[in-house]
Design a protein around this motif. Structure first.
Motif, short mmCIF file in Angstrom:
data_model
loop_
_atom_site.label_atom_id
_atom_site.label_comp_id
_atom_site.label_asym_id
_atom_site.label_seq_id
_atom_site.Cartn_x
_atom_site.Cartn_y
_atom_site.Cartn_z
N VAL A 1 0.86 -1.19 0.00
CA VAL A 1 0.00 0.00 0.00
C VAL A 1 0.89 1.24 0.00
N ALA A 2 0.70 2.09 -0.98
CA ALA A 2 1.52 3.30 -1.08
C ALA A 2 1.39 4.13 0.18
N ASP A 3 2.51 4.68 0.63
CA ASP A 3 2.61 5.59 1.78
C ASP A 3 2.52 4.89 3.13
N LEU A 4 2.25 3.59 3.16
CA LEU A 4 2.17 2.90 4.45
C LEU A 4 3.54 2.80 5.11
N ASP A 5 4.58 2.59 4.32
CA ASP A 5 5.94 2.58 4.88
C ASP A 5 6.26 3.90 5.58
N LEU A 6 5.91 4.99 4.92
CA LEU A 6 6.21 6.31 5.49
C LEU A 6 5.44 6.51 6.79
N LEU A 7 4.19 6.07 6.83
CA LEU A 7 3.42 6.19 8.07
C LEU A 7 4.11 5.46 9.21
N GLU A 8 4.57 4.24 8.95
CA GLU A 8 5.19 3.46 10.02
C GLU A 8 6.54 4.05 10.43
N ALA A 9 7.25 4.64 9.49
CA ALA A 9 8.49 5.33 9.85
C ALA A 9 8.20 6.55 10.72
N LEU A 10 7.13 7.26 10.39
CA LEU A 10 6.77 8.44 11.18
C LEU A 10 6.29 8.05 12.58
N GLU A 11 5.66 6.89 12.68
CA GLU A 11 5.16 6.44 13.99
C GLU A 11 6.29 6.01 14.92
N THR A 12 7.46 5.75 14.38
CA THR A 12 8.56 5.24 15.20
C THR A 12 9.75 6.19 15.26
N THR A 13 9.57 7.43 14.82
CA THR A 13 10.68 8.38 14.84
C THR A 13 10.47 9.42 15.93
N ASP A 14 11.56 10.04 16.34
CA ASP A 14 11.48 11.14 17.30
C ASP A 14 11.34 12.50 16.62
N ASP A 15 11.51 12.53 15.30
CA ASP A 15 11.47 13.79 14.57
C ASP A 15 10.70 13.58 13.27
N CYS A 16 9.39 13.81 13.32
CA CYS A 16 8.54 13.57 12.14
C CYS A 16 8.93 14.48 10.98
N GLU A 17 9.31 15.70 11.29
CA GLU A 17 9.68 16.64 10.23
C GLU A 17 10.87 16.12 9.44
N ALA A 18 11.92 15.71 10.16
CA ALA A 18 13.12 15.22 9.49
C ALA A 18 12.84 13.93 8.74
#
Length: 460
Positions: A168-185
């Motif tokens: 599913v497109a963009d699902l990888d990015l969502l999971e990376a954002l859910e596990t990062t301390d800096d969503c912007e970066a």
């Protein structure tokens, strides 16, 4: 419009409209609202339909098609699924049926990534590398590497990957954002860029996958043997700066790094294909055309019933491109009549300049020169209107280089027609312009033919 198998082998639960809505919101969250994403992996069931296999009795995941306007994109995704189904890798989730939509056997649960010793982490990454290399050979790239796609299961005491492809497109990015301390970066990291080469994207994500599993401090890294320390250093360079920073251009080469780290024999990766430029992946044009004609009729009836729901254009343009693609294949096997029929149908659906150029070429092959000249003249008129229909399948990209290729083909065609009529000045002008836009052996040969014709006409 059918969006998933509605009868027969599979019992499907849920509404595809809900899935389409969830995926649309996913795009907004990851591309627009990423600063508001809550930490911690969320459940991802909303992006698939669930069901059961009446024959085998197991549970299934269904990747339904989207709305009608996404028909061409859905066909491209299903083309990937057919390659995965044919590959039948032990490291991918089995694809049970393709079209309409995709039916997978139920994958293992998506879980947070474990922390593993370097040998185990490298072994898992090597399995993923095997899949990547073989799918790249088939023209499938820009894969999904997050926990919902690239899952892990224990098999005979060892961890193995079970990959849900296509994802599913963009699902990888969502999971990376859910596990990062800096969503912007994280959201701005270049590996998420839409213009990243698909092979480079996958190699980059492979490095991140490996490091997401690795539990190893700096002291332990320094104690590695020289060859393993060098392999880890290269993977670190790839993670931090991309594959080019590590000097790696293909998945087979990357597999060699993981082999060293996993202490596995090099012979195990030697059969992997070396792919550095992703080949083009196309669906079956006969199937696309049959389905597209039926959908076009359905779309027209829908428009008559409700003018606010007009999705005819979303079927017409990719259907025209499919006819043009099939025409090219008919021409290649020498069936010029069939090719001309398909091009005529493409033009009836979409008055697109490159289709007129192809028609001129075919008419010239049939010695219908007057019609060929009229067709190429129309190609230039249509191109001058600067209509941007953008058919799918990579036939017409939006970058200037792709447009120049098509314009060069038109100039080459008109130049050759002028050469046949001994209009050498006109031929020379068109062929020179073709070489300026996109130099090819064909344009070089045609210009050489003009020079020879001039020599023959000179006195003495």
């Amino acid at each position: 419009m059918r969006r998933f198998p509605e009868e027969g082998r599979f019992d499907v639960r849920g509404n595809p409209d809900d899935v389409a809505s969830a995926r649309h919101v996913l795009w907004k969250y990851t591309r627009l609202w990423y600063r508001n994403i809550e930490p911690g992996l969320s459940k991802k069931r909303a992006y698939w339909l669930l069901g059961s296999d009446r024959q085998a009795g197991g549970q299934v995941y269904i990747h339904p098609r989207g709305e009608a306007y996404a028909w061409a994109e859905d066909l491209a995704i299903e083309a990937v699924a057919r390659r995965v189904q044919a590959l039948a890798s032990p490291y991918t989730v089995p694809v049970l049926q393709v079209g309409p939509g995709i039916v997978f056997a139920a994958p293992p649960p998506a879980c947070p990534r474990p922390s593993l010793p370097i040998e185990a982490a490298a072994a898992c990454a090597l399995q993923a590398c095997d899949v990547v290399a073989r799918l790249h050979e088939q023209g499938c790239g820009r894969l999904g590497f997050g926990p919902s796609h690239l899952r892990l299961v224990e098999q005979s005491g060892d961890l193995q990957v079970r990959w849900l492809v296509p994802g599913v497109a963009d699902l990888d990015l969502l999971e990376a954002l859910e596990t990062t301390d800096d969503c912007e970066a994280e959201a701005m990291h270049p590996r998420w860029g839409l213009n990243v080469d698909p092979i480079q994207h996958d190699l980059w994500q492979l490095a991140f996958f490996f490091f997401s599993l690795l539990a190893m401090d700096t002291r332990a890294q320094a104690a590695l043997e020289p060859d393993r320390r060098e392999a880890l250093r290269t993977l670190t360079q790839i993670r931090d700066g991309g594959p080019e920073a590590g000097g790696i251009q293909d998945a087979a080469a990357m597999a060699g790094l993981f082999t060293v780290l996993a202490r596995l024999p090099r012979a195990g990766v030697e059969p992997l294909p070396v792919v550095r430029v992703l080949p083009r992946l196309y669906p079956d044009w006969d199937e696309v055309i049959v389905e597209g004609e039926a959908m076009l009729e359905e779309a027209r009836l829908q428009r008559e019933r409700d003018s606010h729901r007009d999705w005819v254009v979303y079927v017409k343009l990719p259907l025209a491109a499919a006819y043009h693609q099939r025409a090219s294949r008919a021409w290649a096997r020498g069936d010029v009549g069939a090719a001309l029929g398909d091009v005529d149908r493409a033009l009836a659906l979409d008055d697109h300049a490159p289709y007129h150029t192809t028609r001129a070429v075919l008419l010239d092959m049939l010695d219908r020169r007057t019609e060929a000249r009229a067709a190429i003249a129309t190609a230039f008129k249509v191109d001058a209107r600067q209509e941007n229909t953008q058919p799918p399948w990579g036939e017409q990209d939006t970058d200037n280089n792709a447009k120049n290729v098509e314009r060069a083909r038109a100039h080459l065609t008109r130049g050759i027609l002028a050469l046949r009529e001994r209009s050498l000045d006109a031929a020379e002008e068109d062929l020179r312009r073709a070489e300026e836009l996109d130099p090819t052996p064909a344009s070089a040969r045609a210009r050489a033919a003009v020079r020879r014709a001039r020599e023959r006409t000179q006195p003495g």
